[in-house]
Design a protein around this motif. Structure first.
Motif, short mmCIF file in Angstrom:
data_model
loop_
_atom_site.label_atom_id
_atom_site.label_comp_id
_atom_site.label_asym_id
_atom_site.label_seq_id
_atom_site.Cartn_x
_atom_site.Cartn_y
_atom_site.Cartn_z
N TYR A 92 0.96 -1.42 0.02
CA TYR A 92 0.22 0.14 0.34
C TYR A 92 1.39 1.10 0.03
O TYR A 92 0.42 2.20 0.12
N SER A 93 1.98 0.78 -0.15
CA SER A 93 2.89 2.52 0.07
C SER A 93 2.51 3.45 -1.34
O SER A 93 2.42 3.18 -2.47
N TYR A 94 2.70 4.57 -0.65
CA TYR A 94 2.13 5.71 -1.97
C TYR A 94 3.03 5.77 -2.72
O TYR A 94 4.40 5.49 -2.55
N PRO A 95 2.99 5.77 -4.25
CA PRO A 95 3.88 6.08 -5.06
C PRO A 95 5.05 7.37 -5.04
O PRO A 95 4.92 8.17 -4.45
N PRO A 96 5.77 7.52 -5.42
CA PRO A 96 6.64 8.22 -4.99
C PRO A 96 6.67 9.76 -5.49
O PRO A 96 6.80 10.27 -4.92
N GLU A 97 5.13 9.62 -6.59
CA GLU A 97 4.80 11.49 -6.64
C GLU A 97 4.74 11.79 -5.80
O GLU A 97 4.14 12.85 -5.30
N ALA A 98 3.72 10.49 -4.92
CA ALA A 98 2.80 11.01 -4.14
C ALA A 98 3.69 11.40 -2.87
O ALA A 98 2.74 12.32 -2.09
N GLN A 99 4.76 10.53 -2.39
CA GLN A 99 5.87 11.16 -1.36
C GLN A 99 5.84 12.33 -1.71
O GLN A 99 6.39 13.02 -0.67
N ALA A 100 6.18 12.17 -2.56
CA ALA A 100 7.51 14.03 -2.73
C ALA A 100 6.09 14.85 -2.87
O ALA A 100 6.37 16.07 -2.58
N PHE A 101 5.20 14.85 -3.02
CA PHE A 101 3.81 15.89 -2.19
C PHE A 101 3.51 16.02 -1.33
O PHE A 101 4.00 17.11 -0.61
N TYR A 102 3.79 15.01 -0.29
CA TYR A 102 3.53 14.84 1.05
C TYR A 102 4.59 15.15 1.18
O TYR A 102 4.88 16.18 2.35
N MET A 103 5.83 15.51 1.02
CA MET A 103 7.40 15.51 2.11
C MET A 103 7.39 17.85 1.03
O MET A 103 7.80 17.78 2.42
N ALA A 104 7.16 17.65 0.17
CA ALA A 104 6.81 19.44 0.04
C ALA A 104 5.86 20.48 0.64
O ALA A 104 6.91 21.37 1.16
N ALA A 105 4.87 19.57 0.81
CA ALA A 105 3.95 20.31 1.92
C ALA A 105 4.47 20.09 3.59
O ALA A 105 4.46 21.34 4.14
N PHE A 106 4.92 19.35 3.67
CA PHE A 106 5.16 18.96 5.12
C PHE A 106 6.67 20.21 5.70
O PHE A 106 7.12 20.84 5.86
N ALA A 107 7.67 20.21 4.38
CA ALA A 107 8.89 20.88 4.47
C ALA A 107 8.68 22.48 3.85
O ALA A 107 9.73 23.55 3.32
N GLY A 108 7.12 23.02 3.16
CA GLY A 108 6.93 23.97 2.04
C GLY A 108 7.42 24.13 1.81
O GLY A 108 8.23 25.17 1.31
N LEU A 109 8.30 23.32 0.51
CA LEU A 109 8.59 23.62 -0.37
C LEU A 109 7.88 24.08 -2.24
O LEU A 109 7.04 23.70 -1.84
#
Length: 229
Positions: free
Chosen positions: A212-229
């Protein structure tokens, strides 16, 4: 107001159209101080809404492509729109984890599904592992036929190696908790590329629920939201 009989199944079907699922729920008990329901009377029941894996991701992307301008928190906005529409149909009040004052979503989730936190703070699910989320909830002013959740096996108790505490290059997670500033600085810094593009290394190191792991593009989206990028 909706009739309790069969309503939970109909709500689940309505949510599935956007890749969302019901994540359990419960009836508030006497003595509690629940949030207000749709008519500003105290709610009597809550159903949690969320996702397993990245099921809503395609629907969210299609919605985002149709937006005419930039949106500060697009996933929250989409979730509120989708869950709000279901709430209107079924006579409920939709609420979000981002609403202020904050409501105890994690405590509700633990109560609704019998889950416990992992060392990363994310609730460990027996099927989805760490790859799930809660996107909102529906409040009702009548009780619903909800069965009490049985506590599942807590997979973290059976995990001796704890790879989720050994993969972060700045050791953001430890027995002392989450070192938020260290994590943020690393993700934003020159060496944070793998985290920015592939998601949290500690989370990805967990051996459970990997289907069920998120695809890389989804993980990149969540990380960008976390980091404010």
């Amino acid at each position: 107001m909706i009739a309790p009989a069969g309503s939970v199944d109909r709500i689940a079907t309505a949510l599935l159209a956007n890749g969302l699922i019901l994540r359990g729920g419960f009836n508030f008990t006497p003595g509690e101080t629940p949030p207000l329901g749709p008519s500003a009377a105290p709610a009597k029941a809550v159903l949690l809404v969320g996702q397993a894996g990245a099921a809503p991701w395609p629907q969210f992307l299609r919605w985002r492509e149709k937006q005419s301008g930039a949106i500060a928190n697009p996933l929250d906005t989409w979730s509120c729109e989708v869950i709000g529409a279901v709430a209107e149909t079924f006579g409920a009040r939709a609420i979000s984890p981002s609403d202020k004052p904050y409501l105890p979503f994690q405590q509700w989730a633990m109560r609704a599904e019998g889950l416990k936190p992992s060392p990363l703070g994310i609730l460990m699910h027996p099927q989805y592992g760490l790859w799930h989320a809660y996107r909102g909830a529906l409040l009702f002013e009548q009780e619903l036929p909800i069965e009490a959740a049985e506590a599942p096996i807590h997979l973290c108790d059976a995990c001796a190696e704890k790879p989720c505490l050994k993969s972060c290059p700045v050791e953001a997670y430890s027995a002392q908790g989450f070192a938020y500033q260290s994590c943020l600085a690393h993700v934003r810094g020159a060496n944070g590329g793998p985290c920015r593009t592939g998601g949290c290394l500690d989370r990805n190191a967990c051996p459970y629920g990997t289907a069920y792991s998120y695809p890389p593009e989804a993980q990149a989206f969540y990380m960008a939201a976390f980091a404010g990028l």
